[in-house]
Scaffold this motif. Structure first.
Motif, PDB file in Angstrom:
ATOM      1  N   ASN A 167     125.731 -36.593  24.514  1.00 32.95           N
ATOM      2  CA  ASN A 167     124.484 -35.854  24.692  1.00 32.95           C
ATOM      3  C   ASN A 167     123.873 -35.337  23.392  1.00 32.95           C
ATOM      4  N   PHE A 168     124.411 -35.748  22.261  1.00 31.39           N
ATOM      5  CA  PHE A 168     123.843 -35.358  20.972  1.00 31.39           C
ATOM      6  C   PHE A 168     124.357 -36.313  19.910  1.00 31.39           C
ATOM      7  N   VAL A 179     126.276 -28.802  29.502  1.00 29.56           N
ATOM      8  CA  VAL A 179     125.297 -29.901  29.480  1.00 29.56           C
ATOM      9  C   VAL A 179     125.430 -30.764  28.231  1.00 29.56           C
ATOM     10  N   LEU A 180     125.898 -30.183  27.117  1.00 30.11           N
ATOM     11  CA  LEU A 180     126.023 -30.950  25.880  1.00 30.11           C
ATOM     12  C   LEU A 180     127.412 -31.550  25.707  1.00 30.11           C
ATOM     13  N   GLY A 181     128.401 -30.994  26.390  1.00 33.67           N
ATOM     14  CA  GLY A 181     129.758 -31.497  26.282  1.00 33.67           C
ATOM     15  C   GLY A 181     130.619 -30.630  25.387  1.00 33.67           C
ATOM     16  N   GLU A 182     131.910 -30.652  25.655  1.00 28.11           N
ATOM     17  CA  GLU A 182     132.880 -29.862  24.897  1.00 28.11           C
ATOM     18  C   GLU A 182     132.822 -30.191  23.407  1.00 28.11           C
ATOM     19  N   GLU A 183     132.507 -31.459  23.073  1.00 29.13           N
ATOM     20  CA  GLU A 183     132.486 -31.855  21.663  1.00 29.13           C
ATOM     21  C   GLU A 183     131.447 -31.080  20.861  1.00 29.13           C
ATOM     22  N   PHE A 184     130.342 -30.685  21.516  1.00 33.73           N
ATOM     23  CA  PHE A 184     129.281 -29.985  20.793  1.00 33.73           C
ATOM     24  C   PHE A 184     129.799 -28.685  20.201  1.00 33.73           C
ATOM     25  N   ILE A 206     130.038 -27.901  16.009  1.00 41.90           N
ATOM     26  CA  ILE A 206     129.306 -26.871  15.274  1.00 41.90           C
ATOM     27  C   ILE A 206     130.264 -25.857  14.655  1.00 41.90           C
ATOM     28  N   ASN A 207     131.376 -25.574  15.334  1.00 41.26           N
ATOM     29  CA  ASN A 207     132.346 -24.648  14.755  1.00 41.26           C
ATOM     30  C   ASN A 207     133.090 -25.286  13.590  1.00 41.26           C
ATOM     31  N   GLU A 208     133.407 -26.553  13.694  1.00 41.07           N
ATOM     32  CA  GLU A 208     134.061 -27.235  12.582  1.00 41.07           C
ATOM     33  C   GLU A 208     133.159 -27.262  11.360  1.00 41.07           C
ATOM     34  N   VAL A 209     131.891 -27.537  11.567  1.00 43.40           N
ATOM     35  CA  VAL A 209     130.937 -27.572  10.447  1.00 43.40           C
ATOM     36  C   VAL A 209     130.857 -26.217   9.765  1.00 43.40           C
ATOM     37  N   LEU A 210     130.725 -25.144  10.535  1.00 39.00           N
ATOM     38  CA  LEU A 210     130.535 -23.817   9.952  1.00 39.00           C
ATOM     39  C   LEU A 210     131.771 -23.319   9.208  1.00 39.00           C
ATOM     40  N   HIS A 211     132.948 -23.718   9.649  1.00 44.53           N
ATOM     41  CA  HIS A 211     134.184 -23.283   8.993  1.00 44.53           C
ATOM     42  C   HIS A 211     134.552 -24.160   7.805  1.00 44.53           C
TER      43      HIS A 211
END
Length: 308
Positions: free
Chosen positions: A14-15, A68-73, A77-82
């Motif tokens: 979904n993204f 709606v976007l899925g668990e991966e979303f 985003i948390n992996e990117v920010l950390h």
């Protein structure tokens, strides 16, 4: 060579995630229209006042966005920010809606997948909305359109963690220039000099102006270490150094950052948002070109990472 990790840059159900066109330190996330529409439809009757008055509703809508976007979303985003190499992303819903209410709900869902929000004393809510226009009589550079809003981190004058920052553009008319200016700490050419300076670990008093509605004085080290890397707490307007030497250090440091060739002037369309790790990304704003009908409205949320 691109710094972006290939295991994140791909299409999900979904993204999709791509390298941001303006910076190798940022990602851009494209959301499937039908997923966003499903989220907005589910919360058609949710109003921002509910999110202000009932704090758990903020996590409820975050859960619905994740569905709606899925668990991966949420994981992405948390992996990117950390991730110290990156620490930021942009995404938006401006092509699907121009509703302020939708923007508040959507941005709130994003932030509550990241962690918890700090109370924003300036607005008296968990988020702040503010406008920039031709005339202004405020007591800080936040709303002053024709001044350079120098690079800084948020939360310097409050005694609580401010790990991340979200900014979302709600509206814009007659705005020329005024881009968001960003600097990743590791791209700053003189980082080593200023982190190794004796004053780098001196506690500097920070006091906010009246408009911030915060009366306490907070004492911050300019640089601190996290996971073996330097992080920063700084804003020139609210730092109240005790000595000439401290003042000279802060002034020189700010000028060095402003003159860095690594500063990114970010193009952020209406309906888009940017989320940054506030401990190693600095942000500011270029001056606007003069216009009597200038108008820009932004939303800000900031807070702490969720406990894991």
């Amino acid at each position: 060579m691109s710094m972006v990790k290939t295991d994140l840059v791909k299409s999900y159900e979904n993204f999709s995630v791509v390298q941001h066109p303006q910076s190798e330190r940022l990602y851009h996330i494209e959301l499937k229209d039908e997923a966003v529409t499903a989220f907005l439809e589910k919360h058609r009757n949710t109003i921002s006042q509910q999110l202000e008055y009932i704090p758990y509703m903020r996590y409820v809508i975050a859960k619905d966005l994740k569905q709606v976007l899925g668990e991966e979303f949420s994981k992405v985003i948390n992996e990117v920010l950390h991730d110290r190499e990156f620490g930021g992303f942009t995404l938006g819903i401006g092509k699907l809606t121009s509703s302020d209410e939708d923007y508040v709900k959507f941005s709130t869902a994003i932030t509550h997948l990241i962690g918890g929000v700090n109370f924003d004393a300036m607005s008296g809510k968990y988020y702040a909305r503010f406008t920039v226009k031709d005339t202004d009589n405020s007591d800080s550079y936040l709303r002053q359109a024709y001044r350079l809003f120098t690079l800084h981190t948020d939360g310097t004058f409050v005694n609580e963690p401010c790990d991340w920052l979200l900014m979302m553009k709600f509206a814009e008319e007659n705005a020329i220039d005024g881009e968001s200016r960003l600097l990743h700490l590791d791209d700053w050419e003189e980082l080593d000099y200023y982190t190794n300076h004796p004053i780098a670990s001196t506690k500097i008093p920070y006091k906010s102006p009246a408009s911030k509605n915060v009366s306490q004085t907070v004492y911050n080290d300019t640089f601190f270490e996290h996971n073996g890397k330097p992080c920063i707490q700084f804003i020139d307007q609210f730092a109240c150094p005790d000595t000439i030497e401290q003042a000279e250090y802060l002034k020189s440091m700010s000028e060095s950052m402003e003159n860095s060739t690594a500063v990114v002037e970010l193009n952020l369309p209406v309906g888009d948002l940017v989320v940054l790790n506030n401990t190693f990304w600095l942000h500011g704003r270029a001056a606007f070109e003069k216009h009597p009908d200038l108008h820009r409205e932004l939303l800000r949320q900031r807070g702490y990472f969720k406990k894991v």
